[in-house]
Write a protein that holds these residues in place. Structure first.
Motif, PDB file in Angstrom:
ATOM      1  N   TYR A  61     -49.462  -8.481  25.110  1.00  0.00           N
ATOM      2  CA  TYR A  61     -50.035  -9.349  24.079  1.00  0.00           C
ATOM      3  C   TYR A  61     -50.629 -10.596  24.722  1.00  0.00           C
ATOM      4  O   TYR A  61     -51.691 -11.071  24.332  1.00  0.00           O
ATOM      5  N   ARG A  62     -49.887 -11.151  25.716  1.00  0.00           N
ATOM      6  CA  ARG A  62     -50.379 -12.365  26.360  1.00  0.00           C
ATOM      7  C   ARG A  62     -51.744 -12.086  26.997  1.00  0.00           C
ATOM      8  O   ARG A  62     -52.686 -12.863  26.858  1.00  0.00           O
ATOM      9  N   GLU A  63     -51.846 -10.916  27.664  1.00  0.00           N
ATOM     10  CA  GLU A  63     -53.102 -10.636  28.356  1.00  0.00           C
ATOM     11  C   GLU A  63     -54.269 -10.406  27.392  1.00  0.00           C
ATOM     12  O   GLU A  63     -55.370 -10.919  27.617  1.00  0.00           O
ATOM     13  N   GLY A 254     -50.914  -0.050  27.810  1.00  0.00           N
ATOM     14  CA  GLY A 254     -50.180  -1.174  27.231  1.00  0.00           C
ATOM     15  C   GLY A 254     -51.112  -2.099  26.463  1.00  0.00           C
ATOM     16  O   GLY A 254     -50.827  -2.516  25.343  1.00  0.00           O
ATOM     17  N   LEU A 255     -52.293  -2.386  27.073  1.00  0.00           N
ATOM     18  CA  LEU A 255     -53.250  -3.258  26.417  1.00  0.00           C
ATOM     19  C   LEU A 255     -53.799  -2.603  25.161  1.00  0.00           C
ATOM     20  O   LEU A 255     -53.976  -3.246  24.117  1.00  0.00           O
ATOM     21  N   ALA A 260     -54.158  -2.335  19.461  1.00  0.00           N
ATOM     22  CA  ALA A 260     -54.034  -1.518  18.247  1.00  0.00           C
ATOM     23  C   ALA A 260     -53.121  -2.194  17.241  1.00  0.00           C
ATOM     24  O   ALA A 260     -53.423  -2.260  16.045  1.00  0.00           O
ATOM     25  N   MET A 261     -51.998  -2.735  17.721  1.00  0.00           N
ATOM     26  CA  MET A 261     -51.075  -3.407  16.804  1.00  0.00           C
ATOM     27  C   MET A 261     -51.743  -4.624  16.162  1.00  0.00           C
ATOM     28  O   MET A 261     -51.653  -4.829  14.958  1.00  0.00           O
ATOM     29  N   VAL A 262     -52.442  -5.411  16.999  1.00  0.00           N
ATOM     30  CA  VAL A 262     -53.100  -6.612  16.459  1.00  0.00           C
ATOM     31  C   VAL A 262     -54.129  -6.225  15.401  1.00  0.00           C
ATOM     32  O   VAL A 262     -54.205  -6.827  14.326  1.00  0.00           O
TER      33      VAL A 262
END
Lengths: 288, 301
Positions: A61-63, A254-255, A260-262
């Motif tokens: 998420y941070r990235e 991961g990204l 996708a979640m965001v």
């Protein structure tokens, strides 16, 4: 008789439980899996057999939200935030324009002749039948000629294809349910249609308006193809942002999962908060 | 039903209706009729996306398509996709609706979570499932192995790819079928069900003779939402296979996209989408007629 029913009740209960379990797994497992993937390190993601327990990290998420070190040092706005901003502008703009255009139309149709209202309903519904490319491939040429290509105005305009029919159909079904007697007193006092709409109908139809706006926003937010064809570098929506995780040599799992979640957040929040209104809105008011 | 639904309403015959309809009508006409006419003309030319001289070629694009085996494969895939999606999602949605209609403690939880997939962008759903469907490292094959089943090829094999896409489509849109059919079930009056129970009808008979009969217009409604959408499905395939492997998931809409953006052949792309539009229009017209009939029968309108 009661004693006879007990074993049957037990099978009944077992069947129900089985049904719920299957349904729950099918609907929720993919969401659970991508959510946990978004919290995993690369090693945990590619591990086989798949890992169900792991140390969660917010690195992905941070990235995607704040970029890598080079971007941060250069003060560059990370891609996903740009995509998010674009989607917020396009989808809220499209919904607002649809309310302005669609609310009077929905009121007029709901209070007009029933036969004409039905005909209009079918015509509006038929806008859903056209393949998107049949419309936006020709629009592309028009957009590039007129400067609407890759502009917020152009995107908001083309999103009316999604939001305007939804708005009219959903609002129409809600306004129809408001008894017409409520308007009579105001009409006798000499109030015009617009006054009645804004001062009497809108306050009563607020849940319907909310439902229509939420549904229209989500469907506009979820769209990919309009952005793919009609947006350049400036106005690309969030659904295109998530594809960026795939344009490299390998998929950055991961990204991708975090993006996708965001991108799914508005829909998920709305579905939990406004379940009832959404259910009715999703069926375009065809179902009460 | 509201009083306005039957007979004449307050604004019947007024100019107000036309004035209110003017702006949205202009907006939608601008967004459809203008591109439509432009597109019809384009489909009769050899227009390229970025450059070159455009020449009028008559029906050459359509004739070439008829001779192109890929077109017929794509047409078959399109019909198979829509057929499978509808035939799976309606019975499955019906089963879920019947399940959610039974009063129980967890009912509220499932009623609020079932809409969740509908609110997730199709392209995101495509990527999510693609991740889980990886043949070697995906979680789905691992789950199959846990219950003793052999691994499935999912999107990587021509024989299973289209079915896998339909599975993703089902995850996204079966909830819509379930929600509509559940609303239908709840519109059946308690008295009718009570009368059936007193007459000694068992659960199966009640479902077959009362519930299914009452659900007919709702089933047509589901088909009306699903068939046109399935015929023009594009974003799931764009996120997963982009038409492959070996054309197994190349539908007409995907083929049109490829013609336009890979081969930059706008004329041929437009010819394909118009054929798709006609196809979608025929199915929709049949379903609309069916729906009107069912609605009149049940609501006496």
């Amino acid at each position: 008789m009661a004693a006879k029913l007990t074993p049957r009740k037990m099978t009944h209960g077992a069947l129900l439980t089985l049904g719920y379990a299957l349904l729950g797994c099918f609907v929720l497992f993919p969401i659970y899996w991508i959510f946990t993937m978004s919290l995993k390190e690369f090693g945990d993601i590619i591990a086989y057999p798949p890992r169900f327990s792991f140390v969660p990290t917010f690195e992905n998420y941070r990235e995607i939200l704040f970029g890598n070190e080079a971007d941060q040092a250069g003060g560059v706005m990370p891609d996903l935030l740009r995509f998010l901003r674009n989607s917020v502008i396009i989808s809220s703009g499209a919904v607002l324009l649809s309310v302005i255009l669609g609310l009077p139309a929905a009121y007029a149709l709901a209070r007009g002749e029933a036969k004409r209202a039905n005909r209009a309903r079918f015509t509006i519904l038929s806008f859903r039948f056209a393949p998107e490319l049949a419309i936006i491939l020709p629009l592309y040429a028009f957009y590039t000629r007129t400067g609407l290509y890759d502009s917020y105005v152009g995107m908001i305009l083309v999103h009316q294809l999604i939001t305007l029919p939804l708005m009219i159909l959903i609002l129409m079904s809600f306004i129809r349910d408001i008894p017409i007697e409520i308007e009579e007193a105001a009409r006798i006092d000499g109030a015009g249609p617009l006054t009645i709409l804004l001062q009497i109908i809108v306050p009563i139809a607020k849940p319907g308006l909310a439902s229509a706006m939420i549904i229209a926003f989500i469907f506009s937010w979820n769209n990919l193809i309009f952005g793919l064809v009609l947006a350049g570098g400036e106005t690309r929506p969030i659904t295109m942002g998530i594809l960026q995780a795939m344009t490299f040599d390998q998929i950055k799992w991961g990204l991708m999962a975090a993006a996708a979640m965001v991108s799914a957040v508005p829909g998920m929040i709305a579905s939990l908060l406004f379940q009832r209104q959404i259910t009715r809105g999703l069926t375009l008011g065809a179902v009460k | 039903m509201a009083s306005a639904a039957s007979g004449k309403g307050a604004l019947a015959g007024g100019r107000v209706v036309y004035i209110a309809m003017l702006a949205p009508a202009l907006c939608l006409l601008f967004l459809t009729i203008v591109p439509f006419l432009d597109g019809v003309y384009t489909s009769l030319t050899n227009e390229k996306l970025y450059a070159g001289v455009t020449r009028f070629v008559g029906f050459a694009n359509y004739l070439k398509l008829a001779q192109n085996p890929t077109f017929w494969i794509a047409l078959g895939n399109t019909l198979l996709y829509a057929g499978l999606a509808t035939l799976i999602q309606i019975p499955l949605g019906l089963a879920v609706a019947l399940l959610l209609d039974v009063p129980s403690k967890v009912q509220w939880f499932f009623r609020s979570t079932i809409a969740l997939p509908l609110l997730i962008p199709p392209v995101v759903a495509g990527l999510m499932w693609k991740t889980m469907m990886q043949p070697q490292s995906g979680v789905l094959n691992w789950l199959l192995a846990q219950v003793g089943l052999p691994p499935f090829a999912w999107l990587s094999d021509p024989s299973t790819a289209l079915v896998s896409i339909v599975l993703i489509d089902t995850w996204l849109f079966m909830p819509l079928a379930a929600i509509i059919l559940l609303a239908g079930l709840q519109s059946i009056s308690g008295e009718v069900l009570e009368a059936a129970r007193i007459d000694g009808a068992n659960a199966w008979q009640t479902i077959r003779h009362i519930k299914l009969q009452a659900l007919k217009p709702y089933i047509v409604l589901v088909a009306m939402f699903r068939i046109p959408d399935a015929l023009k499905s594009l974003e799931i395939i764009y996120a997963t296979t982009r038409g492959g492997p070996l054309n197994a998931t190349r539908t007409l809409h995907v083929m049109a996209y490829e013609e336009a953006y890979r081969w930059s052949s706008l004329g041929r792309a437009m010819a394909i989408v118009f054929i798709l539009w006609v196809l979608s229009y025929i199915f929709s017209a049949i379903l609309l007629t069916l729906w009107r009939k069912e609605e009149t029968r049940f609501h006496g309108r």
